[in-house]
Design an enzyme around this catalytic site. Sequence first.
Site, short mmCIF file in Angstrom:
data_model
loop_
_atom_site.label_atom_id
_atom_site.label_comp_id
_atom_site.label_asym_id
_atom_site.label_seq_id
_atom_site.Cartn_x
_atom_site.Cartn_y
_atom_site.Cartn_z
N SER A 103 -51.05 17.43 -18.78
CA SER A 103 -51.59 16.06 -18.15
C SER A 103 -52.74 16.23 -17.55
O SER A 103 -53.75 16.61 -18.26
CB SER A 103 -50.29 15.94 -17.01
N ASP A 108 -43.49 9.76 -24.33
CA ASP A 108 -44.29 9.96 -23.08
C ASP A 108 -45.12 8.65 -23.12
O ASP A 108 -46.00 8.35 -24.14
CB ASP A 108 -45.37 11.03 -23.14
N HIS A 133 -43.14 11.66 -20.13
CA HIS A 133 -44.32 12.43 -19.62
C HIS A 133 -43.70 14.00 -19.15
O HIS A 133 -44.53 14.84 -19.60
CB HIS A 133 -45.15 11.78 -18.65
#
Lengths: 198, 385
Positions: free
Chosen positions: B157, B322, B355
């Site tokens: 991320s 995600d 995610h």
Amino acid sequence: MTSRVDLKVISKWVKEDSRVLDLACGDGELLHNLARDKNVSGYGLEINPQNIQACLERGVNVLEHNIDQGLGNFNDQSFDTVVMTQALQALQFPHLVLDEMLRVGRECIVTFPNFGHWRCRLHLSTKGRMPVSKFMPYTWYDTPNIHFCTFKDFEDLCRQKKLNIIERLVVDRENKGDWKARLLPNLMGEVAIYHVTR
Amino acid sequence: MPKAIPADSVGLVTPQTIHFSQPLQLSCGQILEKYDLVIETYGQLNEQRNNGVLICHALSGHHHAAGYHSMGDKKSGWWDNFIGPGKPLDTNQFFIVSLNNLGGCHGSTGPVSTNPKTSKLYGPDFPFVTVEDWVESQVRLSDHLGIDQWAAIVGGSLGGMQALHWSITHPDRLRHALVIASAPKLSAQNIAFNEVARQAIMSDENFRGGRYLEENTLPRNGLGLARMVGHITYLSDDAMGEKFGRELKNKEFSFDYGVQFQIESYLRYQGANFSDIFDANTYLLMTRALDYFDPASRYDDSLAKAMAQASAKFLLVSFTTDWRFSPARSNEIVSALLLAAKDVSYMEIDAPQGHDAFLMNIPRYVNGVAAYMQRVANECREASS
């Protein structure tokens, strides 16, 4: 060393220090050998998770990518050679992929199983059913191989597209190119390896 | 609490605080005269100093990535699945460094630290920090540790963005970048979610212009709301459906706005829990750093030109469900790397978790990263011999 005859032939045709894109690269054996023996660099495209894992273990650049979506990630003429072994028959639009291969590469090498081989013909003519063998193990309704063709069919397509076949080698499953396959390729040859440019 | 430390854990770890007194010029124009970074390290730096692996954390992460601080700890570090002896980031082979970024609230200098100029808490006066600033501070950390070149820099991320930025701005200081569930810049939708989170915080009456600590209060509701919104974006529709569905807390509708559905209860719990342990000003800063990240902007908006600077090899990983940083976003990075003719491998992992999958023990993901890192470890050994 590889046990697959087609990979041995392809290794001979690829030039030293060149850049190669391998479509449906499997476990990365070809790219691995080419990198080791001929200082070749490039990428393999693959969708099978086990194969992708094998490529990572070998240190081969592998990209999870479905060839049926085209090669939009790659620039025109950015590879010396684009290789595709034993995947043509599994594509949604083989003719479009062939166009894409020759867009991103200066030349391409394609191998596929010959549906015109005498065993296939015998199976179809005597049993009246789609051939199922050790070599083509799937039933017609559940198979990745949705676009089987014969050598003659493929060469027709190349003619239509005005592509040059630089080299063609026809092999059967044990030997590479014995006299029978040379004499009557579309009948006796099991796998063809085509070297094509525009 | 771990009854006993598992064999594949790094065990009990102690954070270290490293003080930096050389001023750091920040992207916002301000200068940070001096600052602390708090780090944890796992494994041993080898004699050639070539087996260092830097872990960059995501939005709400910190330095405590693996192991336990005490036998009383309820949970291990945030990426304990991946870091330890025999794990993908193998502490038998690598010297792993994990830090809390500048502006954080877990020990590195940030809004909850004291401003040496005023002897008061920084609070809202802590300068804006960007991914670029973090990378610069991490370069200084590398210098301090005597690591000229990292074997790999790894992040998920927002952490992936730091690894990506390293590869562009300091190409000779890393050999591999692992960029996981990340993106080359935020989309309008991503920024929109961040803005909702910030508005939730700033409109809390206890926010007090960011000086809530001085006034002995906390914008709990606002930070909790921000976390609730964030949490929704971390999970997939499927994962949420699977976990909570339309399950009710009690059997019947109560025709009020109290907690009726399990998902409400979960989100409120997550929000409340987070607002106890995280600082609101840090949350604001981190979301802004995300918004501003766009390395291509310095290269005619061409990510390929930006990536052309890199010398590292790359592993990119995305997860099918995600939707915060979808596979398409990772693919933008892959495309740019291909156009720049860089070495890159890419896995799109079929996973239902959304995610958050990047933190989880998903066999294909774990095995892929392990295989890649084993090659990296072999290179370290070959270079040493």
